[in-house]
Design an enzyme around this catalytic site. Sequence first.
Site, PDB file in Angstrom:
ATOM      1  N   HIS A  32     -74.314  79.179  -6.134  1.00  0.00           N
ATOM      2  CA  HIS A  32     -73.278  78.100  -6.074  1.00  0.00           C
ATOM      3  C   HIS A  32     -72.368  78.088  -4.947  1.00  0.00           C
ATOM      4  O   HIS A  32     -72.007  76.795  -4.690  1.00  0.00           O
ATOM      5  CB  HIS A  32     -72.378  78.863  -7.120  1.00  0.00           C
ATOM      6  CG  HIS A  32     -71.251  77.834  -7.469  1.00  0.00           C
ATOM      7  ND1 HIS A  32     -71.264  76.835  -8.446  1.00  0.00           N
ATOM      8  CD2 HIS A  32     -69.854  77.845  -7.167  1.00  0.00           C
ATOM      9  CE1 HIS A  32     -70.080  76.206  -8.551  1.00  0.00           C
ATOM     10  NE2 HIS A  32     -69.164  76.745  -7.945  1.00  0.00           N
ATOM     11  N   HIS A  78     -68.648  72.705 -13.784  1.00  0.00           N
ATOM     12  CA  HIS A  78     -68.199  74.112 -14.450  1.00  0.00           C
ATOM     13  C   HIS A  78     -69.230  74.271 -15.763  1.00  0.00           C
ATOM     14  O   HIS A  78     -68.479  74.708 -16.645  1.00  0.00           O
ATOM     15  CB  HIS A  78     -66.831  74.078 -14.701  1.00  0.00           C
ATOM     16  CG  HIS A  78     -66.003  75.258 -14.051  1.00  0.00           C
ATOM     17  ND1 HIS A  78     -64.963  75.936 -14.355  1.00  0.00           N
ATOM     18  CD2 HIS A  78     -66.223  75.600 -12.714  1.00  0.00           C
ATOM     19  CE1 HIS A  78     -64.404  76.845 -13.713  1.00  0.00           C
ATOM     20  NE2 HIS A  78     -65.445  76.762 -12.448  1.00  0.00           N
TER      21      HIS A  78
END
Length: 721
Positions: A32, A78
């Site tokens: 990420h 998210h």
Amino acid sequence: MTDDEFASVVGLLGREPRIAELAMYSVMWSEHCSYKSSRPHLGRFPTEAPWVVVGPGENAGVVDLGDGWLAALRIESHNHPAFVEPYQGAATGVGGILRDVFTMGARPIALWDQIRFGHLDDPQNRFLFSGVVAGIAGYGNAVGVPTVGGELDFEECYQGNPLVNVMCLGILRREQLVLGTAGDPGTISVLLGASTGRDGIGGASVLASASFEEDSGAKRPSVQVGDPFQEKKLIEACLELYDKNLVVGIQDLGAAGLSCSTSEPAARAGAGMEVDLDLVHVRESDMTPGELLMSESQERMMAFVHPDQLNDVLAVAEKWEINASVVGEVKPGGMLRVFKDGNLVAEVPASSLSEDAPTYDRPFSEPARQTDLWADTIDYSEARDVAESLLAILEDPSIGDPSWVYEQYDHMLFLNTVVGPGDDGNLLRIKGTSKGLAVSTDGNGRLCYLDPRGGAARLVYESALNVAMVGASPLAVVDNLNFGNPEKTDVMWQFTETVEGMSQACEALGIPVIGGNVSFYNETNGVDIYPTPIVGMLGLADPMPEQPPRLDRGEPGMDVWLLGADNPTNLAGSAFEKIVEKHLGGRPTEGDPGTARAIIALATRLAAEGRIPSMHDVSDGGLAATIAEICIRSKIGARIDYSDWRHLFSEDPHRFVAVAAPEAEDSIVAAADEAGVTATHIGFLGGSMIEFVRDDRVTAAISTESATSAWRGAIRNLMEH
């Protein structure tokens, strides 16, 4: 971390890492944060243009709007946090994207959401869907930034891995621009905002860097907890700091928390830092150094200030009732040193946490199934029932009325919204100027599953056409690339093809990519999502049209024009095949750069001239759904000519419908001829029926009332009953 990555850390440091150092590398080198699987390919994007002020690499991209005005744009995912805890996962996604934008010195003015779930007949999907929408609404409404648009989709592949992408737009004056640098040695680092706790330890950085399994609920404590009222105070405090020129640089504490907000600004400045964790304001007194460095507690910013301005900074923080702690100092050299209880707990090169992160040139290859998938077509020699098919499409939640979602959002905050949710593009005014900013966000996983390169290019063309629908010229793109497991060769092939398709389309239109996000490992129990790139397009209208086209402005007697190809028959990847035929196969029609440029320029011109009350691009559901949506929103019927029933449901690109008074015919035809675009008069508005006519005979008809009922109830009936 893998064993090889651990060995790399040992090689960098010349020793085994301390526990706190290992914590820092584990989050900063995560998928990420480091983009280790995607970074080798992202350089393909065109990123430069005369109007680009800040491109990829900072917290948000920034473009020049003229007359001293700038716009900041950023999109983030998210996905994994929202699956584990839908409300807080979505809410903190909003909070994080807001900080990315106001970190640049911009005031956030609008949000967009791109969300995808499994089918709503499953109670788990309804739970996730309602929780995510409530989280976006709860945070955005409370912090005072309107959510003005977005897109929904429901597919089986998102059953175990929903997608929650959020985009934010901010505006600023050129002199307000701030970058994420630590400045020169001697600069003081001040931690602003909420106290640090254990919520969010390894949250976005870890959750988004691995696949999900059945026990994903055990990861619930890793999801951050948001406080929108704290964020609102933080926004206002930071904007005041910028106005008073009190910060050298600033960085938000998102994924990787303190590890990121200390190392990245120091690395950008070519400097080092010393940080004392005892000075961090905390909610829990027994946190270890590793926990403090990894925590992703929300509503926190790291400001870098000159020592002689420290008291002024602290005074602004006190005014806005936010915590402020002096936690460190910028030092010469490149070392990041962290202390706790008087002990050195970490000593690493600041740049090593980001610049030395591993890069994986993962293998990729076209999957064997692709040829069979393209060959898997349907025999359409027998015509289908047009009316029945159209009603089925209108009542599908992916195409039906999204107002159940956007009615929960306050999309009129600031009173800047000129064209709001439900239209192709959204249009916002910049008060005190003649300028308008148009935005569209677009994605289509089925299209990109069938043809990643062609599908991704079409998304760029569609998004650019959508901002043209409200009279704006496309200016810049941000993207959110959602994919499955990059360790699979077919997933990496989908990814590389998508990047190439988007790049080619952006180059063809002269539109730079100014930022983005990659979300890998969107798989659960080995099942990957469709490749789902999201394109966020920013357009500029200067001057902004006084009466931009909207879907609800059709009136009786108006002509209906189709601009673009009038005879497509390809249904591959279409809503018709998904909903009516329950089929996924064939190869969708590729976009054409020259046609795309012409149709976008034509749409921009017609919308800006103000003579076309209603315009709508032909996309999901084809021409039939395009006409029906205009009729539903305008509360009127239509009579539409066609020659082949497939023309009504094909979603081939570069086409839109224009509705105008008869006296506008000459200007429409002249503009189309000048652009080299086919203009076809296909009918008119009026009555209470939506009729489709072939050879002067009505072959299919539905009442506007029944179309409206199907469309309005698509989501609402499933969620409310």
